[in-house]
Scaffold this motif. Structure first.
Motif, PDB file in Angstrom:
ATOM      1  N   SER A 151       2.082   4.479  -4.661  1.00 52.85           N
ATOM      2  CA  SER A 151       1.594   5.230  -3.509  1.00 52.85           C
ATOM      3  C   SER A 151       0.289   4.649  -2.999  1.00 52.85           C
ATOM      4  O   SER A 151      -0.389   3.890  -3.683  1.00 52.85           O
ATOM      5  CB  SER A 151       1.387   6.704  -3.877  1.00 52.85           C
ATOM      6  OG  SER A 151       0.367   6.825  -4.851  1.00 52.85           O
ATOM      7  N   VAL A 152      -0.042   5.021  -1.771  1.00 54.57           N
ATOM      8  CA  VAL A 152      -1.311   4.629  -1.167  1.00 54.57           C
ATOM      9  C   VAL A 152      -1.826   5.826  -0.379  1.00 54.57           C
ATOM     10  O   VAL A 152      -1.047   6.598   0.188  1.00 54.57           O
ATOM     11  CB  VAL A 152      -1.126   3.390  -0.252  1.00 54.57           C
ATOM     12  CG1 VAL A 152      -0.181   3.694   0.894  1.00 54.57           C
ATOM     13  CG2 VAL A 152      -2.466   2.898   0.279  1.00 54.57           C
ATOM     14  N   ASN A 153      -3.135   5.998  -0.373  1.00 53.34           N
ATOM     15  CA  ASN A 153      -3.746   7.102   0.362  1.00 53.34           C
ATOM     16  C   ASN A 153      -4.035   6.648   1.786  1.00 53.34           C
ATOM     17  O   ASN A 153      -4.822   5.724   2.006  1.00 53.34           O
ATOM     18  CB  ASN A 153      -5.038   7.550  -0.335  1.00 53.34           C
ATOM     19  CG  ASN A 153      -5.588   8.829   0.269  1.00 53.34           C
ATOM     20  OD1 ASN A 153      -5.934   8.875   1.444  1.00 53.34           O
ATOM     21  ND2 ASN A 153      -5.672   9.868  -0.539  1.00 53.34           N
ATOM     22  N   ILE A 154      -3.392   7.296   2.741  1.00 48.18           N
ATOM     23  CA  ILE A 154      -3.593   6.970   4.151  1.00 48.18           C
ATOM     24  C   ILE A 154      -3.998   8.239   4.885  1.00 48.18           C
ATOM     25  O   ILE A 154      -3.243   9.210   4.927  1.00 48.18           O
ATOM     26  CB  ILE A 154      -2.312   6.382   4.781  1.00 48.18           C
ATOM     27  CG1 ILE A 154      -1.937   5.078   4.069  1.00 48.18           C
ATOM     28  CG2 ILE A 154      -2.513   6.131   6.269  1.00 48.18           C
ATOM     29  CD1 ILE A 154      -0.664   4.458   4.581  1.00 48.18           C
ATOM     30  N   GLY A 155      -5.196   8.226   5.424  1.00 50.15           N
ATOM     31  CA  GLY A 155      -5.680   9.400   6.148  1.00 50.15           C
ATOM     32  C   GLY A 155      -5.735  10.647   5.290  1.00 50.15           C
ATOM     33  O   GLY A 155      -5.518  11.755   5.786  1.00 50.15           O
ATOM     34  N   GLY A 156      -6.013  10.464   3.990  1.00 46.75           N
ATOM     35  CA  GLY A 156      -6.114  11.602   3.092  1.00 46.75           C
ATOM     36  C   GLY A 156      -4.789  12.070   2.524  1.00 46.75           C
ATOM     37  O   GLY A 156      -4.752  13.031   1.755  1.00 46.75           O
ATOM     38  N   LYS A 157      -3.693  11.390   2.871  1.00 49.00           N
ATOM     39  CA  LYS A 157      -2.375  11.767   2.360  1.00 49.00           C
ATOM     40  C   LYS A 157      -1.797  10.641   1.508  1.00 49.00           C
ATOM     41  O   LYS A 157      -1.942   9.467   1.844  1.00 49.00           O
ATOM     42  CB  LYS A 157      -1.421  12.081   3.517  1.00 49.00           C
ATOM     43  CG  LYS A 157      -1.803  13.310   4.325  1.00 49.00           C
ATOM     44  CD  LYS A 157      -0.769  13.584   5.408  1.00 49.00           C
ATOM     45  CE  LYS A 157      -1.125  14.838   6.206  1.00 49.00           C
ATOM     46  NZ  LYS A 157      -0.118  15.113   7.268  1.00 49.00           N
ATOM     47  N   GLU A 158      -1.143  11.013   0.410  1.00 53.91           N
ATOM     48  CA  GLU A 158      -0.490  10.041  -0.450  1.00 53.91           C
ATOM     49  C   GLU A 158       0.894   9.721   0.098  1.00 53.91           C
ATOM     50  O   GLU A 158       1.706  10.615   0.324  1.00 53.91           O
ATOM     51  CB  GLU A 158      -0.366  10.584  -1.875  1.00 53.91           C
ATOM     52  CG  GLU A 158      -1.693  10.770  -2.589  1.00 53.91           C
ATOM     53  CD  GLU A 158      -2.306   9.455  -3.032  1.00 53.91           C
ATOM     54  OE1 GLU A 158      -1.575   8.445  -3.064  1.00 53.91           O
ATOM     55  OE2 GLU A 158      -3.508   9.439  -3.347  1.00 53.91           O
ATOM     56  N   LYS A 159       1.160   8.423   0.323  1.00 55.58           N
ATOM     57  CA  LYS A 159       2.457   7.997   0.826  1.00 55.58           C
ATOM     58  C   LYS A 159       3.064   6.985  -0.138  1.00 55.58           C
ATOM     59  O   LYS A 159       2.351   6.139  -0.687  1.00 55.58           O
ATOM     60  CB  LYS A 159       2.312   7.367   2.212  1.00 55.58           C
ATOM     61  CG  LYS A 159       1.820   8.314   3.287  1.00 55.58           C
ATOM     62  CD  LYS A 159       1.981   7.699   4.660  1.00 55.58           C
ATOM     63  CE  LYS A 159       3.433   7.476   5.018  1.00 55.58           C
ATOM     64  NZ  LYS A 159       3.605   6.949   6.396  1.00 55.58           N
ATOM     65  N   PRO A 160       4.387   7.037  -0.363  1.00 55.18           N
ATOM     66  CA  PRO A 160       5.026   6.040  -1.230  1.00 55.18           C
ATOM     67  C   PRO A 160       4.822   4.633  -0.678  1.00 55.18           C
ATOM     68  O   PRO A 160       4.781   4.424   0.539  1.00 55.18           O
ATOM     69  CB  PRO A 160       6.504   6.436  -1.206  1.00 55.18           C
ATOM     70  CG  PRO A 160       6.523   7.852  -0.762  1.00 55.18           C
ATOM     71  CD  PRO A 160       5.361   8.008   0.159  1.00 55.18           C
ATOM     72  N   ALA A 161       4.710   3.668  -1.589  1.00 50.35           N
ATOM     73  CA  ALA A 161       4.468   2.288  -1.173  1.00 50.35           C
ATOM     74  C   ALA A 161       5.115   1.316  -2.149  1.00 50.35           C
ATOM     75  O   ALA A 161       5.211   1.592  -3.345  1.00 50.35           O
ATOM     76  CB  ALA A 161       2.966   2.017  -1.086  1.00 50.35           C
ATOM     77  N   LEU A 162       5.546   0.175  -1.634  1.00 46.07           N
ATOM     78  CA  LEU A 162       5.932  -0.944  -2.484  1.00 46.07           C
ATOM     79  C   LEU A 162       4.642  -1.589  -2.967  1.00 46.07           C
ATOM     80  O   LEU A 162       3.728  -1.827  -2.178  1.00 46.07           O
ATOM     81  CB  LEU A 162       6.770  -1.957  -1.697  1.00 46.07           C
ATOM     82  CG  LEU A 162       7.974  -1.409  -0.935  1.00 46.07           C
ATOM     83  CD1 LEU A 162       8.687  -2.545  -0.200  1.00 46.07           C
ATOM     84  CD2 LEU A 162       8.930  -0.691  -1.868  1.00 46.07           C
ATOM     85  N   HIS A 163       4.564  -1.880  -4.257  1.00 51.20           N
ATOM     86  CA  HIS A 163       3.281  -2.276  -4.838  1.00 51.20           C
ATOM     87  C   HIS A 163       3.463  -3.545  -5.664  1.00 51.20           C
ATOM     88  O   HIS A 163       4.234  -3.569  -6.620  1.00 51.20           O
ATOM     89  CB  HIS A 163       2.765  -1.129  -5.720  1.00 51.20           C
ATOM     90  CG  HIS A 163       1.359  -1.300  -6.178  1.00 51.20           C
ATOM     91  ND1 HIS A 163       0.657  -0.289  -6.793  1.00 51.20           N
ATOM     92  CD2 HIS A 163       0.509  -2.356  -6.133  1.00 51.20           C
ATOM     93  CE1 HIS A 163      -0.556  -0.714  -7.094  1.00 51.20           C
ATOM     94  NE2 HIS A 163      -0.664  -1.972  -6.711  1.00 51.20           N
ATOM     95  N   GLU A 164       2.761  -4.587  -5.291  1.00 51.60           N
ATOM     96  CA  GLU A 164       2.786  -5.852  -6.021  1.00 51.60           C
ATOM     97  C   GLU A 164       1.414  -6.093  -6.639  1.00 51.60           C
ATOM     98  O   GLU A 164       0.381  -5.840  -6.007  1.00 51.60           O
ATOM     99  CB  GLU A 164       3.145  -7.006  -5.080  1.00 51.60           C
ATOM    100  CG  GLU A 164       3.384  -8.332  -5.759  1.00 51.60           C
ATOM    101  CD  GLU A 164       4.647  -8.361  -6.611  1.00 51.60           C
ATOM    102  OE1 GLU A 164       4.759  -9.263  -7.471  1.00 51.60           O
ATOM    103  OE2 GLU A 164       5.524  -7.491  -6.422  1.00 51.60           O
ATOM    104  N   ILE A 165       1.392  -6.578  -7.895  1.00 59.16           N
ATOM    105  CA  ILE A 165       0.142  -6.787  -8.624  1.00 59.16           C
ATOM    106  C   ILE A 165       0.019  -8.263  -8.976  1.00 59.16           C
ATOM    107  O   ILE A 165       0.880  -8.822  -9.658  1.00 59.16           O
ATOM    108  CB  ILE A 165       0.098  -5.927  -9.900  1.00 59.16           C
ATOM    109  CG1 ILE A 165       0.228  -4.449  -9.536  1.00 59.16           C
ATOM    110  CG2 ILE A 165      -1.195  -6.172 -10.682  1.00 59.16           C
ATOM    111  CD1 ILE A 165       0.534  -3.549 -10.714  1.00 59.16           C
ATOM    112  N   LYS A 166      -1.050  -8.900  -8.500  1.00 62.58           N
ATOM    113  CA  LYS A 166      -1.273 -10.317  -8.748  1.00 62.58           C
ATOM    114  C   LYS A 166      -2.610 -10.509  -9.468  1.00 62.58           C
ATOM    115  O   LYS A 166      -3.617  -9.900  -9.106  1.00 62.58           O
ATOM    116  CB  LYS A 166      -1.302 -11.103  -7.431  1.00 62.58           C
ATOM    117  CG  LYS A 166       0.010 -11.106  -6.669  1.00 62.58           C
ATOM    118  CD  LYS A 166       1.087 -11.874  -7.408  1.00 62.58           C
ATOM    119  CE  LYS A 166       2.364 -11.969  -6.583  1.00 62.58           C
ATOM    120  NZ  LYS A 166       3.466 -12.590  -7.350  1.00 62.58           N
ATOM    121  N   SER A 167      -2.598 -11.396 -10.467  1.00 67.90           N
ATOM    122  CA  SER A 167      -3.815 -11.660 -11.241  1.00 67.90           C
ATOM    123  C   SER A 167      -4.345 -13.069 -10.998  1.00 67.90           C
ATOM    124  O   SER A 167      -5.200 -13.545 -11.741  1.00 67.90           O
ATOM    125  CB  SER A 167      -3.535 -11.466 -12.737  1.00 67.90           C
ATOM    126  OG  SER A 167      -2.449 -12.279 -13.158  1.00 67.90           O
TER     127      SER A 167
END
Length: 267
Positions: A141-157
């Motif tokens: 999820s990501v917080n957009i405008g104070g609301k939590e929305k589902p999101a595709l999330h990729e993690i790179k190191s």
């Protein structure tokens, strides 16, 4: 790395595991033996990276999240990219995703979402088709405008420039998020299924942010309504960057503001 967390004679312990049959090695591919050995020791490594009591002793006075980040960097910075990537993803899962999953009013969270190219590309225009099967690190999820929305999330190191295969993967993720119909769905904070139209791209190493700064700005400009970057500074403090974070330079170009650049040590 194992010696850094206090494991004595790790090579001897690995040999004992193989000789005892706990980790089979005869007739087994070297890569598979290595993976099996890593799985044996990973819980101890992750505990060293995340345990509040031990981190408080090693980093007195440092907030837990920042201490965990510094320990993760201490243990993984010298690893090869494959070993490092998997371990950092598991560290992130334990530090943030698992802790957030129990919170109220948060969208569904799941790992390793597969998007099959054969299935996805059926009856889609070329502009929405992906190049190959994709395994997205997380649906989070990501917080957009104070609301939590589902999101595709990729993690790179990565600490260097993203490779072309990383950028191709990113473009396919954006196609999935922006697809007009039959996209990936997840349960939102209100309990209802909804289309996932956001992407969060996490870069855990500020050196990687520095090497990809222009690319980051270009993508935020191109996908301003669907993309956020999560980045860490050298102390382990997180920040979210989206299109609203950008500002105009004297030349009229969109750039990261000085406040963000200074925190990340960008020159």
């Amino acid at each position: 790395m194992l010696k850094k967390i206090g494991i004595k004679d790790p090579e001897k312990q690995m040999l004992k595991l193989m000789e005892s049959g706990a980790v089979p090695y005869r007739g087994v591919k070297q890569k598979d033996v290595r993976n099996a050995l890593e799985e044996r020791f990973e819980p101890q490594v992750l505990k060293s990276m995340t345990d509040e009591a031990s981190l408080a002793k090693r980093y007195p006075g440092v907030p837990h999240e920042e201490a965990a980040y510094r320990e993760m960097r201490r243990l993984t910075d010298e690893l090869n990219s494959s070993d490092k990537g998997n371990l950092v993803e598991d560290w992130y899962e334990r530090m943030y995703a698992q802790r957030r999953a129990g919170s109220s009013n948060r969208p569904e969270s799941r790992q390793h979402q597969k998007v099959s190219a054969a299935e996805w590309n059926k009856n889609r225009p070329a502009s929405e088709q992906i190049k190959k099967d994709r395994f997205i690190d997380r649906v989070d999820s990501v917080n957009i405008g104070g609301k939590e929305k589902p999101a595709l999330h990729e993690i790179k190191s990565t600490k260097g420039k993203l490779q072309e295969r990383d950028k191709e993967q990113f473009e396919d993720m954006m196609k999935v998020a922006k697809a007009e119909r039959n996209g990936v769905e997840a349960r939102g904070a209100d309990g209802r299924m909804q289309k996932v139209d956001q992407v969060v791209y996490t870069l855990t190493d500020p050196r990687g942010v520095a090497k990809n700064e222009d690319w980051i700005v270009d993508q935020l400009t191109k996908y301003r309504n669907n993309l956020s970057f999560e980045v860490f500074d050298a102390q382990g403090k997180r920040m979210m960057i989206d299109a609203r974070s950008l500002k105009r330079s004297k030349d009229g170009e969109l750039v990261l503001p000085d406040g963000i650049r200074n925190r990340l040590g960008l020159k």
